[in-house]
Design a protein around this motif. Structure first.
Motif, PDB file in Angstrom:
ATOM      1  N   ASN A  34      48.293 -37.619  -4.183  1.00 37.34           N
ATOM      2  CA  ASN A  34      48.036 -36.808  -5.273  1.00 37.34           C
ATOM      3  C   ASN A  34      49.136 -35.767  -5.650  1.00 37.34           C
ATOM      4  O   ASN A  34      49.511 -35.071  -4.491  1.00 37.34           O
ATOM      5  N   GLU A  35      49.488 -35.504  -6.572  1.00 37.18           N
ATOM      6  CA  GLU A  35      50.416 -34.588  -7.093  1.00 37.18           C
ATOM      7  C   GLU A  35      49.979 -32.842  -6.978  1.00 37.18           C
ATOM      8  O   GLU A  35      48.695 -32.821  -7.218  1.00 37.18           O
ATOM      9  N   ILE A  36      50.640 -32.270  -6.212  1.00 41.48           N
ATOM     10  CA  ILE A  36      50.265 -30.766  -6.158  1.00 41.48           C
ATOM     11  C   ILE A  36      51.373 -29.659  -6.287  1.00 41.48           C
ATOM     12  O   ILE A  36      52.522 -30.139  -6.220  1.00 41.48           O
ATOM     13  N   SER A  37      50.989 -28.716  -7.013  1.00 44.48           N
ATOM     14  CA  SER A  37      51.704 -27.640  -7.098  1.00 44.48           C
ATOM     15  C   SER A  37      51.374 -26.464  -6.156  1.00 44.48           C
ATOM     16  O   SER A  37      50.146 -26.187  -5.865  1.00 44.48           O
ATOM     17  N   ILE A  38      52.167 -25.817  -5.498  1.00 42.93           N
ATOM     18  CA  ILE A  38      51.878 -24.768  -4.442  1.00 42.93           C
ATOM     19  C   ILE A  38      52.826 -23.512  -4.726  1.00 42.93           C
ATOM     20  O   ILE A  38      53.956 -23.558  -5.187  1.00 42.93           O
ATOM     21  N   LYS A  39      52.417 -22.437  -4.104  1.00 43.31           N
ATOM     22  CA  LYS A  39      52.981 -21.185  -4.224  1.00 43.31           C
ATOM     23  C   LYS A  39      52.712 -20.451  -3.020  1.00 43.31           C
ATOM     24  O   LYS A  39      51.451 -20.049  -2.828  1.00 43.31           O
ATOM     25  N   VAL A  40      53.530 -20.289  -1.932  1.00 43.78           N
ATOM     26  CA  VAL A  40      53.164 -19.790  -0.763  1.00 43.78           C
ATOM     27  C   VAL A  40      54.015 -18.415  -0.408  1.00 43.78           C
ATOM     28  O   VAL A  40      55.380 -18.377  -0.841  1.00 43.78           O
ATOM     29  N   ASN A  41      53.254 -17.462  -0.063  1.00 40.94           N
ATOM     30  CA  ASN A  41      54.089 -16.065   0.584  1.00 40.94           C
ATOM     31  C   ASN A  41      54.651 -16.217   1.945  1.00 40.94           C
ATOM     32  O   ASN A  41      54.380 -17.210   2.444  1.00 40.94           O
ATOM     33  N   GLN A  42      55.301 -15.216   2.505  1.00 41.93           N
ATOM     34  CA  GLN A  42      55.854 -15.252   3.757  1.00 41.93           C
ATOM     35  C   GLN A  42      54.583 -15.302   5.015  1.00 41.93           C
ATOM     36  O   GLN A  42      55.153 -15.778   5.861  1.00 41.93           O
ATOM     37  N   ASP A  43      53.529 -15.049   4.538  1.00 46.42           N
ATOM     38  CA  ASP A  43      52.412 -15.469   5.630  1.00 46.42           C
ATOM     39  C   ASP A  43      51.893 -16.606   5.812  1.00 46.42           C
ATOM     40  O   ASP A  43      50.999 -16.881   6.619  1.00 46.42           O
ATOM     41  N   GLY A  44      52.444 -17.441   4.718  1.00 50.00           N
ATOM     42  CA  GLY A  44      51.981 -18.902   4.994  1.00 50.00           C
ATOM     43  C   GLY A  44      50.580 -18.981   4.065  1.00 50.00           C
ATOM     44  O   GLY A  44      49.881 -19.993   4.445  1.00 50.00           O
ATOM     45  N   LYS A  45      50.277 -17.996   3.271  1.00 48.28           N
ATOM     46  CA  LYS A  45      49.146 -18.116   2.556  1.00 48.28           C
ATOM     47  C   LYS A  45      49.839 -18.201   0.846  1.00 48.28           C
ATOM     48  O   LYS A  45      50.568 -17.722   0.407  1.00 48.28           O
ATOM     49  N   GLY A  46      48.595 -18.829   0.119  1.00 51.99           N
ATOM     50  CA  GLY A  46      48.885 -18.950  -1.305  1.00 51.99           C
ATOM     51  C   GLY A  46      48.096 -19.749  -1.941  1.00 51.99           C
ATOM     52  O   GLY A  46      46.713 -19.644  -1.732  1.00 51.99           O
TER      53      GLY A  46
END
Length: 334
Positions: free
Chosen positions: A79-91
């Motif tokens: 499935n297509e996914i869009s992500i945005k993650v910070n330096q801590d690996g969370k997002g």
């Protein structure tokens, strides 16, 4: 009586939806607050605090067990996914709902009530593995009250449809009621009534030959035979209105009303104009091919319906109440 039946059906629907939602909440059907693990293959180079797109991959067996699904046979989910993650690996992750999306995720997206083309999740862990893809652990947004939302959405949707249908009938009703009035003033209705009098007299023995109901019935049947369903509707309503004036028992359909309803709904059509137009619009090679079968089927249904109505009208069990009512009225007059 029908109003009470509809009210009861609505109440049953709402109570069923509420009961289902309570049950689904008790078993945590949508796994609210439970961590979901998957694999993500990014289309671009990974950068923190940047909107990135990729493909989410999940084992079909894992998906089936995670949501406790019984009938699920897919081996791999993508499935297509869009992500945005910070330096801590969370997002934050956003799944785009498409045709390839599992039905269960589609149901979850619809259960939100808004933005039903997306499913949002909080990313708790995002780590790169040896083959260049990323292991992701996330928790989907809370999903609840799915059934009651579906009921409410359906109510709103069909209310909108009802208004559109009602507004759409205004022009047709004005046109055909106007034509009927012109025909009545010009004597056309009386002429048609005289032509078909032998038939209408047998079908509707309770209606005087010069009564306006005959004209409305003739026009309604004519419109139906030409396949003009929308045009027939206002004429049918007018005919029922006139028949109600002749009805001795206002809360019960008369024999003439029943017979007319049978003829009106049996589909007696010579030229199914609406059906032909739909077939032509959808690219049919021969839109008019249904004419012969429509005629045979419509007339067969009409004959069967009218025959059944006339037979049932003669049975004592159906006439007893009407006769008792007439006797009561006679006694009151005396």
């Amino acid at each position: 009586m029908m109003n009470y039946i509809w009210l009861a059906l609505i109440a049953i629907g709402i109570l069923t939806a509420v009961g289902t939602d309570i049950y689904e909440s008790s078993i945590n059907k949508y796994r609210n607050g439970v961590e979901f693990q998957a694999l993500v293959e990014l289309k671009d180079e990974f950068k923190t605090n940047t909107q990135l797109t990729g493909i989410l991959k999940v084992s079909g067996e894992y998906f089936k067990n995670f949501y406790s699904l019984k009938n699920f046979n897919a081996k791999l989910i993508t499935n297509e996914i869009s992500i945005k993650v910070n330096q801590d690996g969370k997002g934050v992750a956003v799944l785009n709902i498409s045709e390839n999306t599992p039905e269960f995720w589609k149901l979850m997206a619809k259960g939100k009530g808004t933005n039903t083309d997306k499913l949002v999740a909080n990313i708790l862990k995002f780590e790169k593995n040896e083959n260049g893809s990323y292991n992701v652990v996330m928790v989907f947004e809370r999903i609840s009250l799915v059934k009651i939302k579906q009921v409410l959405n359906a109510v709103i949707e069909y209310s909108d449809i009802a208004v559109k249908i009602a507004i759409g009938l205004i022009g047709v009703m004005a046109l055909w009621l106007g034509i009927m009035k012109i025909g009545e003033l010009a004597g056309l209705i009386n002429l048609l009534a005289k032509i078909v009098k032998p038939i209408t007299k047998r079908l509707f023995p309770d209606i005087p030959s010069e009564h306006p109901a005959i004209g409305a019935i003739i026009m309604n049947i004519s419109a139906n035979m030409l396949g003009l369903g929308n045009a027939a509707t206002p004429l049918g309503l007018k005919a029922m209105e006139e028949l109600q004036k002749l009805n001795p028992k206002k809360d019960t359909a008369s024999d003439s009303m029943v017979t007319f309803l049978v003829i009106n709904t049996s589909g007696m059509t010579l030229i199914p104009a609406t059906a032909i137009a739909v077939r032509a619009a959808l690219g049919s090679g021969d839109p008019a091919a249904i004419i012969s079968t429509t005629i045979v089927g419509g007339f067969a249904a009409t004959i069967a319906g009218v025959t059944a109505a006339k037979i049932l009208q003669r049975l004592k069990i159906f006439r007893k109440e009407l006769e008792e009512n007439n006797e009561t009225k006679t006694e009151v007059k005396e």
